[in-house]
Motif scaffolding. Structure first.
Motif, PDB file in Angstrom:
ATOM      1  N   UNK A  84      14.544 -22.245   6.129  1.00 34.95           N
ATOM      2  CA  UNK A  84      14.774 -20.809   5.912  1.00 34.95           C
ATOM      3  C   UNK A  84      13.995 -20.407   4.523  1.00 34.95           C
ATOM      4  N   UNK A  85      13.097 -19.490   4.336  1.00 35.64           N
ATOM      5  CA  UNK A  85      12.167 -19.079   3.473  1.00 35.64           C
ATOM      6  C   UNK A  85      12.954 -18.041   2.796  1.00 35.64           C
ATOM      7  N   UNK A  86      12.760 -18.182   1.213  1.00 34.43           N
ATOM      8  CA  UNK A  86      13.380 -17.202   0.134  1.00 34.43           C
ATOM      9  C   UNK A  86      12.292 -17.058  -0.569  1.00 34.43           C
ATOM     10  N   UNK A  87      12.124 -15.532  -1.086  1.00 36.26           N
ATOM     11  CA  UNK A  87      11.196 -15.468  -2.013  1.00 36.26           C
ATOM     12  C   UNK A  87      11.720 -14.109  -2.814  1.00 36.26           C
ATOM     13  N   UNK A  88      11.598 -13.935  -3.959  1.00 33.70           N
ATOM     14  CA  UNK A  88      11.583 -12.854  -4.837  1.00 33.70           C
ATOM     15  C   UNK A  88      10.667 -12.164  -4.988  1.00 33.70           C
ATOM     16  N   UNK A  89      10.416 -11.017  -4.304  1.00 31.88           N
ATOM     17  CA  UNK A  89       9.548  -9.773  -4.613  1.00 31.88           C
ATOM     18  C   UNK A  89       9.658  -9.018  -5.731  1.00 31.88           C
ATOM     19  N   UNK A  90       8.470  -8.960  -6.206  1.00 32.23           N
ATOM     20  CA  UNK A  90       8.470  -7.641  -7.417  1.00 32.23           C
ATOM     21  C   UNK A  90       7.636  -6.460  -6.941  1.00 32.23           C
ATOM     22  N   UNK A  91       8.391  -5.519  -6.650  1.00 26.84           N
ATOM     23  CA  UNK A  91       7.795  -4.326  -6.035  1.00 26.84           C
ATOM     24  C   UNK A  91       6.940  -3.535  -7.221  1.00 26.84           C
ATOM     25  N   UNK A  92       6.871  -3.981  -8.376  1.00 24.53           N
ATOM     26  CA  UNK A  92       6.028  -3.317  -9.436  1.00 24.53           C
ATOM     27  C   UNK A  92       4.544  -3.962  -9.014  1.00 24.53           C
ATOM     28  N   UNK A  93       4.441  -4.834  -8.308  1.00 21.82           N
ATOM     29  CA  UNK A  93       3.283  -5.310  -7.901  1.00 21.82           C
ATOM     30  C   UNK A  93       2.349  -4.617  -6.897  1.00 21.82           C
ATOM     31  N   UNK A  94       3.394  -4.142  -6.055  1.00 20.34           N
ATOM     32  CA  UNK A  94       2.745  -2.940  -5.176  1.00 20.34           C
ATOM     33  C   UNK A  94       2.278  -1.801  -5.855  1.00 20.34           C
ATOM     34  N   UNK A  95       2.982  -1.235  -6.764  1.00 18.53           N
ATOM     35  CA  UNK A  95       2.233  -0.017  -7.583  1.00 18.53           C
ATOM     36  C   UNK A  95       1.081  -0.530  -8.279  1.00 18.53           C
ATOM     37  N   UNK A  96       1.091  -1.835  -8.801  1.00 18.67           N
ATOM     38  CA  UNK A  96      -0.321  -2.360  -9.598  1.00 18.67           C
ATOM     39  C   UNK A  96      -1.271  -2.263  -8.661  1.00 18.67           C
ATOM     40  N   UNK A  97      -1.313  -2.743  -7.301  1.00 21.03           N
ATOM     41  CA  UNK A  97      -2.167  -3.050  -6.627  1.00 21.03           C
ATOM     42  C   UNK A  97      -2.653  -1.549  -5.890  1.00 21.03           C
ATOM     43  N   UNK A  98      -1.771  -0.820  -5.894  1.00 18.80           N
ATOM     44  CA  UNK A  98      -2.102   0.704  -5.509  1.00 18.80           C
ATOM     45  C   UNK A  98      -2.942   1.515  -6.238  1.00 18.80           C
ATOM     46  N   UNK A  99      -2.996   0.971  -7.694  1.00 21.16           N
ATOM     47  CA  UNK A  99      -3.934   1.689  -8.558  1.00 21.16           C
ATOM     48  C   UNK A  99      -5.242   1.411  -8.297  1.00 21.16           C
ATOM     49  N   UNK A 100      -5.322  -0.102  -7.804  1.00 21.85           N
ATOM     50  CA  UNK A 100      -6.720  -0.162  -7.380  1.00 21.85           C
ATOM     51  C   UNK A 100      -7.032   0.268  -6.266  1.00 21.85           C
ATOM     52  N   UNK A 101      -6.573   0.507  -4.996  1.00 20.22           N
ATOM     53  CA  UNK A 101      -6.641   0.906  -3.683  1.00 20.22           C
ATOM     54  C   UNK A 101      -5.421   1.497  -3.244  1.00 20.22           C
ATOM     55  N   UNK A 102      -5.428   2.771  -2.880  1.00 19.68           N
ATOM     56  CA  UNK A 102      -4.216   3.332  -2.104  1.00 19.68           C
ATOM     57  C   UNK A 102      -4.524   3.717  -0.794  1.00 19.68           C
ATOM     58  N   UNK A 103      -4.355   3.166   0.365  1.00 18.52           N
ATOM     59  CA  UNK A 103      -4.689   3.437   1.482  1.00 18.52           C
ATOM     60  C   UNK A 103      -4.454   5.070   2.106  1.00 18.52           C
ATOM     61  N   UNK A 104      -3.318   5.584   1.730  1.00 19.37           N
ATOM     62  CA  UNK A 104      -3.177   7.017   2.053  1.00 19.37           C
ATOM     63  C   UNK A 104      -3.044   7.610   0.614  1.00 19.37           C
ATOM     64  N   UNK A 105      -3.776   7.434  -0.217  1.00 24.46           N
ATOM     65  CA  UNK A 105      -3.673   8.266  -1.443  1.00 24.46           C
ATOM     66  C   UNK A 105      -5.019   8.869  -1.490  1.00 24.46           C
ATOM     67  N   UNK A 106      -5.780   9.024  -2.652  1.00 26.58           N
ATOM     68  CA  UNK A 106      -6.885   9.957  -2.889  1.00 26.58           C
ATOM     69  C   UNK A 106      -8.012   9.436  -2.002  1.00 26.58           C
ATOM     70  N   UNK A 107      -8.195   8.201  -1.252  1.00 29.19           N
ATOM     71  CA  UNK A 107      -9.046   7.838  -0.421  1.00 29.19           C
ATOM     72  C   UNK A 107      -8.997   8.494   1.067  1.00 29.19           C
ATOM     73  N   UNK A 108      -7.647   8.666   1.483  1.00 31.65           N
ATOM     74  CA  UNK A 108      -7.512   8.868   2.780  1.00 31.65           C
ATOM     75  C   UNK A 108      -8.242  10.284   3.329  1.00 31.65           C
TER      76      UNK A 108
END
Length: 163
Positions: free
Chosen positions: A97-121
């Protein structure tokens, strides 16, 4: 399958669950690629199958399993972060059984670098002729483009240029 993935990215998914038939060969590279491309967490869930798990009702199981490895599907379940780094590395040849705590703020941080459906799309410039982009982002299409599409004038099958 870039267009279906783009549809998921446009919906803003933070966690993608990928279910694979079982094997490190599926998850080791693809999990990290999907995470980096979508800038989301990716949980890859894989099957584990030993010869002893083979269905008894299968005709001639001895012939099918002759010389088989200890694992027909060796697992490989894992979790990758939105930067492609492992949160949990692939686990093979064991049930766990794999258990992990995910910090969804990391998603927003990474999307500051590149957002595949943001201004690049650029959905204002090019949309897929399959209808994915038009279904996902109808508010971004111009009125002229919407009326042309409803009249069946959507352009060539590969792509159309919105005006």
């Amino acid at each position: 399958m870039p267009l279906p993935r783009a549809a998921l990215y446009a919906q803003g998914e933070d966690l993608h669950v990928a279910i694979w038939p079982g094997g490190l060969h599926n998850t080791h590279d693809l999990t990290r690629v999907l995470a980096k491309e979508g800038r989301s967490y990716v949980l890859s869930v894989c099957g584990l199958m030993r010869p002893a798990d083979f269905p008894e009702a299968t005709p001639d199981p001895e012939q099918i399993l002759a010389g088989s490895p200890p694992f027909l599907a060796n697992g490989g379940s894992c979790v990758s972060g939105p930067d492609g780094a492992w949160v949990i590395e692939p686990v093979i040849e064991q049930e766990t059984l794999l258990v992990a705590t995910l910090d969804h703020r990391r998603v927003r941080e990474e999307r500051q670098n590149f957002d595949p459906v943001g201004h690049y799309s650029r959905p204002d410039g090019v949309t897929a002729g399959s209808g994915y982009a038009t279904e996902i982002l109808p508010s971004r299409r111009s009125a002229r483009s919407r009326s042309a599409a409803s009249a069946g004038l959507s352009g060539p099958p590969a792509c159309s240029r919105a005006t």
